[in-house]
Design a protein around this motif. Structure first.
Motif, short mmCIF file in Angstrom:
data_model
loop_
_atom_site.label_atom_id
_atom_site.label_comp_id
_atom_site.label_asym_id
_atom_site.label_seq_id
_atom_site.Cartn_x
_atom_site.Cartn_y
_atom_site.Cartn_z
N TYR A 1 42.00 0.84 -24.46
CA TYR A 1 42.33 0.56 -25.86
C TYR A 1 43.67 -0.13 -25.83
O TYR A 1 44.70 0.53 -25.61
N PHE B 1 46.14 0.98 -23.24
CA PHE B 1 45.90 2.37 -22.87
C PHE B 1 44.58 2.49 -22.11
O PHE B 1 43.52 2.12 -22.61
N VAL C 1 41.70 4.27 -21.19
CA VAL C 1 40.99 5.46 -21.66
C VAL C 1 40.00 5.99 -20.64
O VAL C 1 39.93 7.19 -20.39
N PRO D 1 39.47 18.49 -22.12
CA PRO D 1 40.49 18.61 -23.17
C PRO D 1 40.43 17.47 -24.19
O PRO D 1 39.83 16.43 -23.92
N SER E 1 40.50 13.35 -23.73
CA SER E 1 40.18 13.01 -22.34
C SER E 1 39.18 11.86 -22.26
O SER E 1 38.89 11.37 -21.19
N GLY E 2 38.64 11.43 -23.37
CA GLY E 2 37.77 10.26 -23.36
C GLY E 2 36.30 10.60 -23.46
O GLY E 2 35.45 9.73 -23.24
N LYS E 3 35.97 11.81 -23.82
CA LYS E 3 34.55 12.20 -23.91
C LYS E 3 33.82 11.37 -24.96
O LYS E 3 32.78 10.77 -24.69
N SER E 4 34.40 11.35 -26.16
CA SER E 4 33.74 10.60 -27.22
C SER E 4 33.62 9.14 -26.82
O SER E 4 32.58 8.51 -27.02
N THR E 5 34.73 8.60 -26.31
CA THR E 5 34.71 7.20 -25.94
C THR E 5 33.58 6.92 -24.95
O THR E 5 32.86 5.93 -25.07
N1 ATP Z 1 40.24 3.13 -31.61
C1 ATP Z 1 41.17 3.62 -30.75
N2 ATP Z 1 42.28 2.87 -30.47
C2 ATP Z 1 43.21 3.34 -29.60
N3 ATP Z 1 43.12 4.50 -28.97
C3 ATP Z 1 42.05 5.29 -29.19
C4 ATP Z 1 41.03 4.88 -30.09
N4 ATP Z 1 40.07 5.85 -30.14
C5 ATP Z 1 40.51 6.81 -29.28
N5 ATP Z 1 41.68 6.48 -28.72
C6 ATP Z 1 42.42 7.25 -27.73
O1 ATP Z 1 41.63 7.36 -26.59
C7 ATP Z 1 41.74 8.66 -26.04
C8 ATP Z 1 40.39 9.26 -25.83
O2 ATP Z 1 39.78 9.47 -27.11
P1 ATP Z 1 38.42 10.25 -27.31
O3 ATP Z 1 38.12 10.27 -28.78
O4 ATP Z 1 37.40 9.67 -26.42
O5 ATP Z 1 38.81 11.70 -26.82
P2 ATP Z 1 37.92 13.01 -26.82
O6 ATP Z 1 37.86 13.45 -25.45
O7 ATP Z 1 36.65 12.78 -27.54
O8 ATP Z 1 38.84 14.00 -27.62
P3 ATP Z 1 38.42 15.03 -28.81
O9 ATP Z 1 37.98 16.25 -28.11
O10 ATP Z 1 39.71 15.21 -29.54
O11 ATP Z 1 37.36 14.38 -29.63
C9 ATP Z 1 42.61 9.46 -26.94
O12 ATP Z 1 43.91 9.52 -26.37
C10 ATP Z 1 42.66 8.65 -28.20
O13 ATP Z 1 43.94 8.76 -28.77
#
Ligand code: ATP
Ligand code: ATP
Ligand code: MG
Ligand code: MG
Lengths: 316, 249, 403, 440, 249
Positions: B18, B21, B23, B42, B45-49
């Protein structure tokens, strides 16, 4: 009565135009100047003894008569044409004429038009809310011509439209045309057509039904005119006021008779009125005369003795 | 439960940024047809991504994602094909509030799959029955409880007959009683052999149905294992730490 | 224990007027009604007195008198011999015209600007922000005056179109001058009735086709290219028939004659300036409404649609727009209301609207300010009540769907 | 219960990967440009179009402004200077900013005496200071007294005259308060309310004059009187706008309550008032102020045009404010009304202590927006002959020295309005955001 | 627990309609000074409406309600008198968010009872101490937890020194931990001999403090009895059914 009100308030409320070059406009210090304004000042000086005891009320074409009718102003001195309906139907009292005007046309010289009769099909810029509109309509109808009116609220915008060529012709009172033309960067490229299509006697107006007040304004105006006729100027006013061998001047300046008292004022009312800015001729010369940027010739507004229409009834 | 040898999703050396960053870093993952994978880790950590990359809601910048034999690239046709193969259930349901439950379920079949309305409605009712809310079909989403809404969201995805289902924390916006409703629905699905990738912290669910648990941290897959091993015998220190927090509370 | 039961139930005591909930509201209302009536009659009494003092009466007879002035833009026949009533009507139609045109253009501008403000193109988004903030934060009057002046100064004069002038007509048919825009005007020749009939028929065909497409989709799921076919149906038959009939409709092109262009359709500068200024100004407000409406639809909605495999265009038309419109339309209509009222600023450019004719020259010439202003106010009031009535009906109808 | 299968690969990462920089195309300026300007062919087109528009605008405006003449006595002098600088040959576009340097004071203050400019400025400062207790929770509550006194102080600063006048009028409010307190102590709330209305009215009608004289005699503080015809320019717009909003607030609140009320007559009358004033354009109301208001007053009464304008602007704004306040009332949960009822507060006390403080706070952004609208709309007074900035510019252009000048004045006026309105609207957006977070 | 013979509330043949809907039907109820009555019943049975009629938040259309010897009629003075005798605590607390806790408590004494501010504040602090949150006096309601807010609401009512307190499901909007705080406060009040009418489903509370439990259904009083009898030996079938649901879950 108006006179009592004015005296009680110690201020003359005078309606003027919101801005018309040469006739009424504020200077850099915010002091209203101009030909119409001078009439107000003369009346204020005559009635209250001080030409600064005036409250100027800027009025638009639409609000002027209402302001007078409702008592918001005591005197309307705002290039207002004296017409039958205004006098009779709209219940205003015109007390005289301070400027004989007529509606004219201004056009660019390179349009090759020499006469108003050649204006068939022209686009005409015109200020709304005035007699000009009616005159224009009548003139073109009578001469069987077509035109395209572009009504504009203020003189400034009309000028802008005209200069940009958005209209071929600008029509308003000839005095206004001259004043306007004088400020053009290319004044020489414009001309005022010879036809004057209307009579526009402009004069101060007062409320209907207060004859005393009407007399005061009328005779203050007449005093200015008469003063020019008799050669009373701001320069020689002091001396003449000491007494002359012309009884008419003596009566005018209050050395003889009691004209002032008859009006409900004092004997020296005319002297004070003239002292403000001089006689009619001086006022004319300093505001709109040939020495000013406006550069109007006296024309119809010369004294009757010089072929004009300015004619004060005798002070007797 | 059968897991075939057919590969459903193949992710190779995938990286995503991103802006500046980083990810997702060097993700390698093979998901087989019928597998049920739980992803945890945690926050941030990027799971959703990761799972959003799988149906191209996010673009990856390096590496390869192949879904059902089709590589995800900028080719719009491929994206469309993959999206209709892959269903997704969001944390906040994202039902369409201006449509009834039934219309929510038939919208995509009608406009994407070009199913006749009648057929689409029948199928929708079938799946709504499956998630146990056929009687709500004519209501609007706003009139349902959170658990019911999430079940509608599952039904809506199922109506497209996807071969793979992605779940992004489907129960974390719900009240405790409702979590159970939704988990039950998901377990039922799992038992039918649907390929599923589930981001969740419901460890009970993971132990019950997952073939594999994947633990992610800082954009990397840190550990993966079958659930029993994963929970009882975590290898990495991070996993241990994480599990102690999760299970402790 | 003994209870002191208030047995004032039956018997009426004056104090109940104040302290009994049943009578209290009545009392208050009666007092209010009396006060309001007193106030009103005081105002009316003053009017009567004032009218008497000025020797005027209250009558609408002046409406029948000869107006005596010319109006440059007339949608209906009018000349200076017509009555004041007719002049008022001309003005009212002009108001409606510019209000209608303004609403249409403002919507287009507003939607474009609102969408572009959300665009991921940085430059364009910024420029739209400048547009929106610039127009919202400067008085409309100033914009009207400035645009009018800009058009007068920025566009060629008719004489520039003469031989040797540096302006020329667009496509030899449209003249853009600082007096307005001259457009070709259709002249209906013989046979143009047929053409109109064909046109009506194609409109019907479009409607029928849409129904058919819908039915067919319901039945088979097939999606027919509705938009393309509609467009084709809209244009093709009319064009074909136009040539078959040998061009029954001709255009009269504007031509420079004398001072001005003649022939064709003349859109005056005053109309265009007012129209543009109203549209740009209101468009800026609409842009914000549109932007707000779209933003109100959470990103999750479009993501959900994408995840279901819907294409962006379908997502827009099936998911985002239907929801955004509910948020957008009510404030949009109140912007239409504002635009309509603001059209009274026509005074600044000399556009002859209702205020200029009925509320301006007529009052000025006849001195009937009371009657004139009354009629003018009534006109605007009825107009806005109509518009807000439409708004209320719409609001009720969308509320119904939400249940 | 999950059964192992062939593909399960237990995997543990033993070294964590460090973050890498993204590929070149995803970095820095290039990425920014690609993402923000050239992300698709349509965007490329938009960017080019945008640049073209921007270029043509700047090419027109910048040289004009750059070549400005700042010191001259008239337009013709400006032209001479321009010709001297750039030669007469070709047309050089050049602004004649000298009109601003010479007349800025008139555009800002109208004909207000130059040596008294400190007074409007002081009034503005008083106004801003008085807003403090209303807008910021952190300002001590006690300063509300200052807010209450501010209108009188501002009036006195602007118009001047003996301090007796404003003090005497303010005493009317004190009298109302006293009557209310006494009334509620010795008889019912109703008597108190009636007293609070009647006593000050009687006082204003009968006693203000003498009392003012008395105070003037006792406290001989006097400022030079400035009649309202000397007011003009921005000051005029601001005064009309501010007076309109302040005066319309109580009326707007009453109308909003009336519109919420279930008393039929009051409800319908409020609606009629609101609809009539909102349905008719402001310019018609202004023309009414100048042409008709006198018809509705007793014969012979006649007062200041500015005052008449303020009256109609107040009524006009009240109709708009009523709708704003109604929104605030509607946003309050029903429980607040019920809790107030259950505690035994009567209607007016509940309104004053519970409902209005909350509803008005919610309405502040709406009120600010109404004010911005009103402030912009004050330019319409030019059509009835008041010299607001636009009217002033007309008057300036009637001076032969400046006849024919346009754009410089437009730009100056537009810029001033923009600065005022833009900062206010930003502020109201900020308030709205704050309120939203406060409430959720 | 002492219960005097003095009648605090006497409701005779009271009927109420909402439009055409008959909410309360022929209610007859006598509450003695110092009595503590718990009202329960299924949702929509008219419990809230009944107690809201007692301080005239709702108007009844037939029958008589006499509170503390004053009949509730359309006479505003009586209504005012009764309202200042009867305190009410709502399900959603309805504190005034723009006033501090202390101001919430002193508002009505100052403006209705015309108590000098100082005295009102002292009394408020006394009751705030009683509900165990004197240290929160200068905070705003938004800064307190739900349980604390509800205790403030109780203190606010007490500051008016009411002779009767009405509670409308005072704990049902609270989290489980907070319920206890509030119930404890109410029990304390009960022990001091305050006349109380409590709509609640907290059966533990009912058993602990109530003199009488009233069961309502469809706008009628179906059964009333002392708590032990009521819970162990319900007479009506409805009551049995209701109790089985309530206690079961
Ligand atoms: N559109 C975006 N632009 C910039 N950074 C992003 C964007 N979406 C997510 N991030 C960052 O990418 C990282 C991973 O995000 P993600 O949503 O994948 O985490 P996650 O593991 O699903 O966390 P959670 O359990 O809180 O949902 C996070 O640090 C978040 O801040
Ligand atoms: N303002 C109203 N207008 C019309 N009907 C109403 C109104 N308030 C309540 N009702 C109806 O009156 C009935 C009794 O309502 P009430 O609130 O007294 O029930 P309740 O026993 O308190 O229920 P709950 O346990 O859900 O609070 C319900 O059917 C309700 O729908
Ligand atoms: Mg996540
Ligand atoms: Mg209830």
């Amino acid at each position: 009565a108006t006179l009592d009100d004015v005296k009680a308030n110690d201020v003359l409320k005078c309606g003027i135009s919101t801005g018309l070059a040469g006739f009424s406009a504020p200077d850099a210090n915010g002091v209203w100047q101009g030909f119409d304004v001078a009439v107000c000042r003369a009346v204020a000086a005559a009635v209250l003894g001080d030409s600064n005891k005036i409250e100027f009320v800027p009025l638009t074409t639409q609000t002027r008569f209402t302001a007078l009718g409702s008592g918001e102003i005591d005197l309307l001195s705002r290039n207002t044409t004296w017409t039958f309906t205004r006098d009779v139907d709209l219940k205003q009292t015109f007390v005289g004429v301070n400027y004989y005007d007529g509606q004219g046309f201004m056009i660019r010289k390179d349009m090759g038009v020499g006469s108003a009769t050649e204006l068939d099909g022209a686009t005409v810029c015109i200020q709304t809310g005035t007699t000009t509109e009616l005159n224009l309509s009548d003139y073109f109808r009578v001469n069987n011509m077509d035109y395209d009116p572009v009504p504009i609220e203020t003189n400034n915008e009309a000028i802008q439209q005209y200069q940009a060529g958005a209209c071929d012709v600008y029509t308003t009172d000839a005095s206004g045309l001259a004043a306007t033309r004088a400020t053009f960067e290319d004044a020489e490229a414009h001309m005022i057509l010879p036809e004057i299509i209307s009579k526009e006697p402009l004069g101060p107006v007062v409320r209907h039904g207060d004859d005393q007040w009407a007399d005061i304004v009328r005779w203050t105006l007449n005093a200015l005119i008469a003063a020019e006729e008799y050669g009373v100027t701001s320069a020689n006013l002091e001396k003449m006021a000491e007494g002359t061998d012309n009884p008419e001047i003596n009566r005018l300046l209050g050395n003889e008779g009691n004209l002032g008292e008859m009006l409900g004022l004092d004997a020296e009312f005319a002297r004070r009125a003239i002292a403000v800015a001089g006689n009619y001729g001086e006022i004319f010369a300093s505001n709109i005369g040939e020495g000013t940027p406006i550069g109007l010739a006296r024309g119809l507004n010369a004294q009757w003795t010089q072929g004009g229409l300015m004619y004060s009834p005798p002070f007797r | 439960m059968k897991v075939s040898d057919e590969v459903a999703i193949q992710i190779t050396d995938m990286n995503k940024w991103y802006g500046d960053f980083h990810v997702l870093r060097d993700i390698n993952l093979t998901v087989y047809q019928g597998e049920r994978i739980v992803i945890c880790g945690p926050s941030g950590s990027g799971k959703s991504t990761l799972i959003r990359c799988i149906n191209r809601l996010e673009e990856h910048q390096k590496g390869q994602i192949v879904v059902d034999g089709i590589e995800l690239s900028n080719d719009l046709k491929n994206i469309d094909k993959i999206r209709s193969e892959v269903g997704m259930v969001f944390q906040h349901f994202n039902l369409f509030p201006h449509l009834t439950i039934l219309e929510n379920c038939t919208l995509a079949p009608i406009w994407v799959r070009k199913t006749p309305r009648k057929e689409a409605e029948e199928r929708a009712m079938h799946f709504l029955t499956k998630v146990k809310i056929p009687e709500q079909a004519d209501k609007y989403p706003g009139q349902l409880s959170g658990g019911q809404q999430q079940r509608v969201a599952i039904a809506r995805s199922l109506c497209m007959m996807p071969r793979i289902m992605l779940f992004d924390e489907p129960t974390s916006a719900l009240d405790p009683e409702m979590i159970k409703e939704v988990l039950d629905t998901m377990i039922e699905l799992a038992e039918e052999g649907m390929t599923m990738l589930v981001v969740t912290h419901e460890m009970g669910f993971a132990q019950a149905v997952a073939n594999r648990v994947i633990f992610m941290d800082q954009g990397q897959i840190v550990e993966q294992n079958e659930p029993r091993e994963f929970f009882n015998n975590p290898q990495s220190d991070r996993t241990k730490l994480f599990l102690s927090q999760i299970l402790g509370h | 224990m003994s209870t002191v039961v208030d047995d004032g139930r039956q018997s009426f005591r004056p104090s109940m007027l104040l302290y009994d909930t049943r009578y209290r509201s009545l009392t208050i209302q009666v007092v209010a009604a009396i006060l309001i009536a007193l106030g009103m009659s005081w105002l009316l009494w003053n009017v009567v007195q004032n009218l008497a003092a000025q020797g005027k009466d209250f009558s609408f007879g002046f409406l029948g008198q000869r107006a005596g002035y010319d109006i440059n833009q007339q949608l209906i026949d009018y000349n200076s011999n017509s009555s004041h009533a007719r002049a008022a009507l001309v003005g009212i139609l002009n108001t409606l015209l510019v209000a209608f045109l303004g609403c249409v253009l403002a919507t287009i501008l507003g939607v474009i600007a609102g969408v572009l403000r959300l665009s991921n193109n940085w430059l364009v988004a910024r420029m739209m922000t400048v547009y929106v903030e610039g127009f919202r934060n400067v008085p409309l009057l100033l914009w009207i005056i400035a645009i009018f002046a800009l058009m007068a100064e920025g566009m060629p004069q008719p004489r520039d179109f003469r031989e040797g002038g540096d302006a020329s007509m667009v496509l030899d048919s449209v003249a853009i001058t600082n007096r307005g825009i001259y457009l070709p005007m259709p002249v209906w020749g013989p046979g143009s009735g047929v053409l109109l009939a064909v046109f009506a028929a194609s409109l019907a065909a479009i409607w029928a086709f849409r129904r058919y497409a819908h039915k067919r989709q319901e039945a088979t799921g097939e999606i027919l290219p509705v938009l393309g076919v509609s467009l084709a149906l809209f244009f093709l038959p009319a064009i074909v028939f136009y040539f078959i009939l040998g061009g029954p409709v001709s255009l009269s092109y504007p031509e420079l004659k004398g001072f001005n262009f003649g022939g064709g359709l003349h859109l005056r500068n005053s109309l265009i300036a007012l129209w543009l200024a109203l549209s740009l100004y209101t468009g800026a407000f609409i842009a914000e409404i549109v932007r707000g409406g779209i933003l109100a639809i959470s990103k999750g909605q479009s993501e959900a649609a994408f995840a279901l495999g819907l294409r962006p265009r379908r997502t827009m038309s099936l998911v985002v727009l239907p929801q955004a419109l509910r948020v957008i339309i009510p404030p949009l209509i109140s912007q239409y209301l504002n635009l309509t009222k603001n059209s009274s600023l026509a005074i600044a450019v000399g556009y002859m609207d209702a205020r200029a004719t009925l509320g301006g020259i007529t009052i000025n010439q006849t001195g009937r300010e009371l009657e004139g202003m009354f009629l003018l106010g009534l006109f605007y009031l009825v107009l806005s009540l109509l518009i807000s009535g439409v708004m209320n009906i719409y609001n009720a109808s969308i509320k119904l769907k939400e249940r | 219960m999950s059964d192992t299968h062939a593909h399960t690969v237990a995997y543990v990462r033993d070294t964590m990967l460090p973050p890498e920089v993204p590929p070149a195309a995803e970095r820095g300026v290039i990425r920014w440009m690609r993402a923000n300007l050239f992300s698709s062919w349509f965007n490329v087109l938009l960017t080019i179009l945008g640049l073209a528009v921007l270029w043509s605008l700047l090419a027109g405006i910048l040289p004009w402004f750059w070549n400005s003449v700042w010191v001259a006595d008239s337009l013709s002098e400006c032209r001479e200077i321009r010709d001297a600088l750039h030669g007469t040959g070709e047309e050089v576009s050049s602004a004649c900013m000298a009109v601003i340097t010479e007349r800025w004071n008139q555009l800002l203050f109208g004909f207000y005496p130059q040596d008294l400019y400190w007074r409007p400025v002081a009034a503005l400062i008083v106004f801003l200071a008085a807003l403090g207790p209303v807008l910021f929770a952190s300002v001590p509550r006690r300063l509300v007294w200052f807010t209450a006194a501010a209108p009188f102080l501002m009036y006195w600063l602007l118009w001047g005259g003996s301090i007796g006048g404003p003090l005497a009028v303010a005493l009317g409010f004190a009298a109302a308060w006293g009557a209310f307190v006494l009334g509620s102590r010795f008889s019912g709330a109703l008597a108190a309310t009636i007293g609070a209305i009647v006593v000050p009215l009687l006082y204003w009608l009968l006693l203000t004059g003498p009392v003012a004289g008395l105070i003037g005699a006792v406290i001989p503080i006097e400022l030079q009187f400035v009649p309202s015809k000397d007011f003009g320019g921005f000051m005029l717009s601001f005064i009309i706008g501010v007076a309109g909003i302040i005066l319309s607030l109580p009326l707007g609140i009453l109308l909003a309550l009336g519109r919420q009320s279930n008393l039929f007559i009051i409800n319908k009358c409020s609606i009629a008032f609101i609809e009539v004033f909102r349905g008719v354009p402001l310019i018609v109301w202004l023309l009414t102020a100048s042409l008709l208001l006198n018809y509705f007053l007793p014969p012979g009464s006649n007062f200041d045009l500015m005052l008449r304008v303020i009256i109609l602007v107040t009524l006009f704004a009240a109709a708009y404010l009523a709708e704003v306040v109604r929104g605030g009332l509607a946003a309050l949960p029903r429980g607040q009304y019920e809790a107030a009822d259950a505690l035994g507060l009567d209607y007016w006390k509940a309104q004053r202590l519970i409902i209005m403080p909350q509803a008005l706070k919610i309405s502040i952004p709406g009120i600010v927006n109404t004010f911005i609208g009103l402030f912009k709309d004050t330019t319409l007074v030019v059509f009835i002959g008041l010299l607001d900035p636009i009217g002033m510019s007309n008057a300036i252009r009637a001076d032969t020295s400046w006849q024919g000048i346009n754009w410089e004045l437009f730009v100056f006026i537009g810029l001033l309005f923009f600065i005022c309105c833009f900062s206010m609207s930003r502020y109201s957006q900020h308030l709205e955001r704050r309120l939203r977070t406060d409430h959720s």
